[in-house]
Design a protein around this motif. Structure first.
Motif, mmCIF file in Angstrom:
data_model
loop_
_atom_site.group_PDB
_atom_site.id
_atom_site.type_symbol
_atom_site.label_atom_id
_atom_site.label_comp_id
_atom_site.label_asym_id
_atom_site.label_seq_id
_atom_site.Cartn_x
_atom_site.Cartn_y
_atom_site.Cartn_z
ATOM 1 N N UNK A 28 0.894 -1.186 -0.132
ATOM 2 C CA UNK A 28 0.008 -0.002 -0.079
ATOM 3 C C UNK A 28 0.774 1.163 0.108
ATOM 4 N N UNK A 29 1.895 1.258 0.717
ATOM 5 C CA UNK A 29 2.855 2.354 0.814
ATOM 6 C C UNK A 29 3.546 2.645 -0.500
ATOM 7 N N UNK A 30 3.865 1.727 -0.944
ATOM 8 C CA UNK A 30 4.487 1.532 -2.423
ATOM 9 C C UNK A 30 3.357 2.062 -3.468
ATOM 10 N N UNK A 33 2.699 5.867 -2.999
ATOM 11 C CA UNK A 33 3.829 6.650 -3.447
ATOM 12 C C UNK A 33 4.056 6.590 -4.945
ATOM 13 N N UNK A 34 3.645 5.591 -5.534
ATOM 14 C CA UNK A 34 3.572 5.485 -7.045
ATOM 15 C C UNK A 34 2.685 6.601 -7.730
ATOM 16 N N UNK A 35 1.706 6.882 -7.129
ATOM 17 C CA UNK A 35 0.643 8.047 -7.749
ATOM 18 C C UNK A 35 0.886 9.388 -6.947
ATOM 19 N N UNK A 57 -1.677 13.021 -0.237
ATOM 20 C CA UNK A 57 -1.740 13.031 -1.355
ATOM 21 C C UNK A 57 -2.062 14.248 -2.124
ATOM 22 N N UNK A 58 -1.942 14.449 -3.624
ATOM 23 C CA UNK A 58 -1.763 15.724 -4.416
ATOM 24 C C UNK A 58 -3.136 16.172 -4.311
ATOM 25 N N UNK A 65 -8.711 6.964 -5.710
ATOM 26 C CA UNK A 65 -7.987 5.860 -6.618
ATOM 27 C C UNK A 65 -7.272 5.121 -5.479
ATOM 28 N N UNK A 66 -6.640 5.621 -4.768
ATOM 29 C CA UNK A 66 -5.583 4.857 -3.817
ATOM 30 C C UNK A 66 -6.841 3.938 -2.992
#
Length: 97
Positions: A28-30, A33-35, A57-58, A65-66
């Protein structure tokens, strides 16, 4: 970056496979971070929820999404709280006149 508080509960499937939950947290952390986001703090909790995460998050779409991606795996359900830092809180209250 926007801060979000995630209230997290294991599903029946998630608690049956609880021994794998640390690996799922790493994934989940990955994923976040990917988004463009991050899990800044994570807690196993006692009480009304199994876990709590403080995330950034941005924007709301990235967080949606996450959390939808987490839900699709079937191991947890989440409730997302958008958090305003103290400075924003003070500005909001101050603008009430």
């Amino acid at each position: 970056m926007t801060t979000y508080i995630l209230l997290i509960d294991w599903t029946d499937q998630g608690i049956r496979t609880v021994r794998d939950s640390t690996k799922r947290l790493d994934a989940a952390k990955k994923l976040l971070a990917g988004v463009g986001g991050s899990i800044n703090q994570f807690y196993l909790t006692m009480g009304g929820h199994d876990m709590v995460a403080v995330c950034e998050a941005p924007d709301d779409a990235v967080m949606a999404h996450f959390t939808l991606s987490l839900a699709m795996a079937g191991n947890v359900r989440t409730e997302t709280l958008k958090a305003f830092p103290e400075a924003a809180y003070r500005d909001l209250i101050g603008s009430l006149g």
